[in-house]
Design an enzyme around this catalytic site. Structure first.
Site, PDB file in Angstrom:
ATOM      1  N   GLU A 141       9.283  16.532  14.878  1.00  0.00           N
ATOM      2  CA  GLU A 141       9.764  16.390  13.502  1.00  0.00           C
ATOM      3  C   GLU A 141       9.025  17.345  12.568  1.00  0.00           C
ATOM      4  OE1 GLU A 141       8.721  12.818  11.288  1.00  0.00           O
ATOM      5  OE2 GLU A 141      10.813  12.654  10.665  1.00  0.00           O
ATOM      6  N   GLU A 157       9.710   1.780  10.635  1.00  0.00           N
ATOM      7  CA  GLU A 157      10.748   2.794  10.394  1.00  0.00           C
ATOM      8  C   GLU A 157      10.050   4.138  10.484  1.00  0.00           C
ATOM      9  OE1 GLU A 157      13.819   2.277  10.140  1.00  0.00           O
ATOM     10  OE2 GLU A 157      14.049   0.195   9.534  1.00  0.00           O
ATOM     11  N   LYS A 215       0.875  -1.169   0.000  1.00  0.00           N
ATOM     12  CA  LYS A 215       0.000   0.000   0.000  1.00  0.00           C
ATOM     13  C   LYS A 215       0.921   1.232   0.000  1.00  0.00           C
ATOM     14  CE  LYS A 215      -2.353   3.360   2.312  1.00  0.00           C
ATOM     15  NZ  LYS A 215      -1.824   4.388   1.400  1.00  0.00           N
ATOM     16  N   CYS A 237      13.635  11.160   6.765  1.00  0.00           N
ATOM     17  CA  CYS A 237      13.530  10.760   8.165  1.00  0.00           C
ATOM     18  C   CYS A 237      14.842  10.999   8.898  1.00  0.00           C
ATOM     19  CB  CYS A 237      13.153   9.294   8.231  1.00  0.00           C
ATOM     20  SG  CYS A 237      14.208   8.284   7.185  1.00  0.00           S
TER      21      CYS A 237
HETATM   22  P1  NAD Z   1       2.274   8.688   7.275  1.00  0.00           P
HETATM   23  O1  NAD Z   1       2.465   7.960   8.542  1.00  0.00           O
HETATM   24  O2  NAD Z   1       1.289   9.787   7.223  1.00  0.00           O
HETATM   25  O3  NAD Z   1       1.860   7.680   6.112  1.00  0.00           O
HETATM   26  C1  NAD Z   1       2.635   6.559   5.790  1.00  0.00           C
HETATM   27  C2  NAD Z   1       1.761   5.519   5.138  1.00  0.00           C
HETATM   28  O4  NAD Z   1       0.825   5.038   6.100  1.00  0.00           O
HETATM   29  C3  NAD Z   1       0.941   6.036   3.958  1.00  0.00           C
HETATM   30  O5  NAD Z   1       0.909   5.045   2.953  1.00  0.00           O
HETATM   31  C4  NAD Z   1      -0.431   6.237   4.578  1.00  0.00           C
HETATM   32  O6  NAD Z   1      -1.486   6.174   3.662  1.00  0.00           O
HETATM   33  C5  NAD Z   1      -0.482   5.084   5.545  1.00  0.00           C
HETATM   34  N1  NAD Z   1      -1.449   5.236   6.640  1.00  0.00           N
HETATM   35  C6  NAD Z   1      -1.919   6.384   7.171  1.00  0.00           C
HETATM   36  N2  NAD Z   1      -2.768   6.110   8.184  1.00  0.00           N
HETATM   37  C7  NAD Z   1      -2.834   4.772   8.281  1.00  0.00           C
HETATM   38  C8  NAD Z   1      -3.532   3.885   9.152  1.00  0.00           C
HETATM   39  N3  NAD Z   1      -4.323   4.329  10.127  1.00  0.00           N
HETATM   40  N4  NAD Z   1      -3.348   2.558   8.998  1.00  0.00           N
HETATM   41  C9  NAD Z   1      -2.516   2.086   8.054  1.00  0.00           C
HETATM   42  N5  NAD Z   1      -1.842   2.872   7.189  1.00  0.00           N
HETATM   43  C10 NAD Z   1      -1.988   4.207   7.305  1.00  0.00           C
HETATM   44  O7  NAD Z   1       3.724   9.209   6.833  1.00  0.00           O
HETATM   45  P2  NAD Z   1       4.102  10.107   5.582  1.00  0.00           P
HETATM   46  O8  NAD Z   1       3.645  11.518   5.857  1.00  0.00           O
HETATM   47  O9  NAD Z   1       3.694   9.436   4.323  1.00  0.00           O
HETATM   48  O10 NAD Z   1       5.699  10.044   5.632  1.00  0.00           O
HETATM   49  C11 NAD Z   1       6.468  10.905   6.399  1.00  0.00           C
HETATM   50  C12 NAD Z   1       6.901  10.228   7.685  1.00  0.00           C
HETATM   51  O11 NAD Z   1       7.632   9.040   7.370  1.00  0.00           O
HETATM   52  C13 NAD Z   1       7.859  11.063   8.501  1.00  0.00           C
HETATM   53  O12 NAD Z   1       7.514  10.977   9.867  1.00  0.00           O
HETATM   54  C14 NAD Z   1       9.200  10.412   8.269  1.00  0.00           C
HETATM   55  O13 NAD Z   1      10.146  10.601   9.265  1.00  0.00           O
HETATM   56  C15 NAD Z   1       8.829   8.986   8.123  1.00  0.00           C
HETATM   57  N6  NAD Z   1       9.871   8.268   7.386  1.00  0.00           N
HETATM   58  C16 NAD Z   1      10.656   7.351   8.055  1.00  0.00           C
HETATM   59  C17 NAD Z   1      11.673   6.687   7.393  1.00  0.00           C
HETATM   60  C18 NAD Z   1      12.532   5.682   8.108  1.00  0.00           C
HETATM   61  O14 NAD Z   1      13.100   4.828   7.426  1.00  0.00           O
HETATM   62  N7  NAD Z   1      12.661   5.701   9.409  1.00  0.00           N
HETATM   63  C19 NAD Z   1      11.901   6.933   6.055  1.00  0.00           C
HETATM   64  C20 NAD Z   1      11.098   7.864   5.404  1.00  0.00           C
HETATM   65  C21 NAD Z   1      10.070   8.514   6.082  1.00  0.00           C
END
Ligand code: NAD
Length: 492
Positions: A385, A250, A175, A284
């Site tokens: 963040e 992550e 997804k 991240c």
């Molecule tokens: P997000 O948590 O908003 O969304 C991530 C994914 O989760 C999306 O596909 C979203 O549709 C899905 N999602 C949202 N709500 C959900 C739910 N209730 N149940 C299941 N899936 C759900 O994050 P984002 O805004 O897309 O990405 C940015 C974040 O990702 C930042 O916090 C960043 O630090 C983190 N990030 C971490 C890493 C790492 O490797 N540690 C790498 C890149 C980004």
């Protein structure tokens, strides 16, 4: 406008809802593609197909060497299509073509490395303490894995998961982020060409609640591999617990980039800029807290601001652009919101501090590279963040105070140490609570080296030899080799 359907059992199919939503180009602010709006019905179908492929299909009959060969072929196809895939990411995501070309040329290594590892996963013969038994272990794939990915670097972060999961023998339902699904859908077309059986990899696009939640809840999914925010990660972990799924997370970061007075200043200034302004700070591992030793603070800040001022903004498709747009409107608002918070908290604005109105930024969602000085580590701008091009500078006296400030956040993903003192570099590396410590460099990542978070930055590790274990479970097999007649009423 291009339409992207779901990808289930090797076919592009319409969503059960019959609905679509727009995907925007962050540079123009205009929609350029339509994405299928999946729901629980689509998830159920995709998981059913993935479960069939795992338990009955040709995939389950392949040897580990054959799986490895398929992964190698996939790596070759990604290398062939690197330019095309990089351009889709830029259009959908706003990342720089200069960065995306590098990423796409590098991604095949994940498939080569884990493809090579597929047939080197061995169990052990256990030297038992009991006579008359032979005991050995097998590492078996977990089953269907749900992969939920964010909008920054969609293909790289997906490859961190996909390569080891397939090498292990799992099947997958992906997804992707609703903001950036296009590259994943283009990429999965390569699976059939590489020779993967249908149903091994499936994609259901759509929103978190409508697709992510049913995927996490589905009883046939045995593991969730997630990259995204800590907020969503916590919700997923809680929900996954109901069906005892394996989970790797992550999550976000608030990484300290620590410069000591004995560092090579030019290098450290470059490192500070690349830590926060590369990828528009939307990574991240952004070095969003710059910790400067008091004695070099003024000279360092002068050089840093001078360099940051030269950043060329504009069309991410141009090789010479250095800072691109923010990927999504909600993220744009969030970044500007945090700039206001920092101003209200009393941080001193040195550079930027608002939307970029430069002509070359057009109607895109651009924020000026922003630097705040005199930040106290207790401020929200230092603790939360931002995920954008906003740097907080915090002063410290000595090593002890640097460690205390570095660790005084709930995150622990990346960190940087700039020093010419070898002993200090080691001491700092031992004491910083983070999954990665970079010494005199920043933001280096490899398929060979483990990556993941301490504290609220997540659990589990991606990349490196152990990453494959995240997709395996161990079975212990006992064989009676002797004619020992045991008492059936006590433990053997
Ligand atoms: P997000 O948590 O908003 O969304 C991530 C994914 O989760 C999306 O596909 C979203 O549709 C899905 N999602 C949202 N709500 C959900 C739910 N209730 N149940 C299941 N899936 C759900 O994050 P984002 O805004 O897309 O990405 C940015 C974040 O990702 C930042 O916090 C960043 O630090 C983190 N990030 C971490 C890493 C790492 O490797 N540690 C790498 C890149 C980004």
């Amino acid at each position: 406008m291009q339409r992207y359907q779901l990808y289930i059992e090797g076919k592009n199919v319409d969503p059960a809802s019959g609905q679509w939503f727009d995907s925007y180009n962050p540079y123009t602010g205009e929609p350029w593609a339509q994405t299928a709006q999946g729901n629980a019905e689509d998830v159920d179908r995709a998981v059913g197909v993935a479960h069939k492929a795992f338990s009955q299909g040709p995939w389950s009959q392949l040897s580990a060497s054959e799986r490895g060969l398929l992964l190698h072929r996939l790596g070759d196809l990604v290398a062939r299509d690197a330019k095309k895939l990089a351009e889709i990411e830029v259009r959908d995501n706003g990342k720089l073509i200069a960065e995306m070309q590098g990423q796409l040329n590098y991604i095949p290594q994940w498939y080569y490395y884990f493809g090579g590892l597929a047939d080197k996963i061995q169990g052990a013969v256990v030297p038992l303490d009991k006579k008359g038994y032979f005991n050995f272990t097998r590492h078996e794939p977990l089953g269907v894995v749900g992969m939920i990915t964010p909008w920054n670097s969609p293909l790289l972060l997906l490859s961190f998961k996909l390569a080891p999961a397939l090498a292990a023998g799992c099947t997958v339902v992906i997804k992707p982020s609703e903001f950036t699904s296009a590259s994943t859908l283009e990429f999965v077309r390569l699976f059939a060409e590489a020779g993967f059986p249908a149903g091994v990899v499936n994609v259901v696009t759509g929103f978190g609640k409508e697709v992510g939640t049913p995927l996490v809840e589905h009883p046939l999914v045995r593991k969730i591999a997630f990259t995204g925010s800590d907020f969503t990660g916590r919700a997923i972990n809680e929900l996954a617990a109901k069906t005892f799924k394996h989970v790797s997370l992550e999550l976000g970061g608030k990484s300290p980039n620590i410069v000591f007075a004995d560092a090579v200043m030019e290098d450290a200034v470059n490192g500070a800029v690349s830590g926060i302004f590369a990828a528009t700070g939307q990574t991240c591992i952004a070095g969003s807290r710059l910790l400067l030793q008091e004695s070099i603070h003024d000279a360092f800040v002068e050089k840093l601001v001078a360099l940051a001022k030269t950043a060329r903004m504009g069309d991410p498709m141009r090789m010479d652009t250095q800072v691109g747009p923010v990927t999504t409107p909600p993220q744009y608002d969030k970044v500007l919101g945090y700039i206001d918070i920092a101003k209200k908290e009393g941080a001193k604005l040195l550079l930027g501090g608002g939307p970029a109105k430069r002509p070359e930024c057009g109607k895109g969602w651009f924020v000026e590279p922003t630097i705040f000085d005199q930040v106290d580590n207790k401020m929200r701008i230092a603790q939360e963040e931002v995920f954008g091009p906003v740097l907080s500078i915090i002063k410290y006296k000595d090593e002890e105070e640097a460690v205390a400030i570095a660790n005084d956040v709930r995150f622990g993903l990346g960190s940087g140490v700039w020093t010419s003192d070898f002993g200090r570099a080691i001491r700092m590396a031992e004491r910083i609570q983070a999954g990665t410590v970079w010494v005199n460099t920043y933001r280096a990542v490899s398929y060979l080296s483990p990556f993941g978070g301490y504290k609220d930055s997540g659990m589990g590790r991606e990349n490196g030899i152990d990453a494959i274990r995240e997709y395996l479970q161990v079975k212990s097999i006992w064989m009676n080799t002797g004619a020992v007649t045991a008492n059936p009423f006590v433990m053997r």
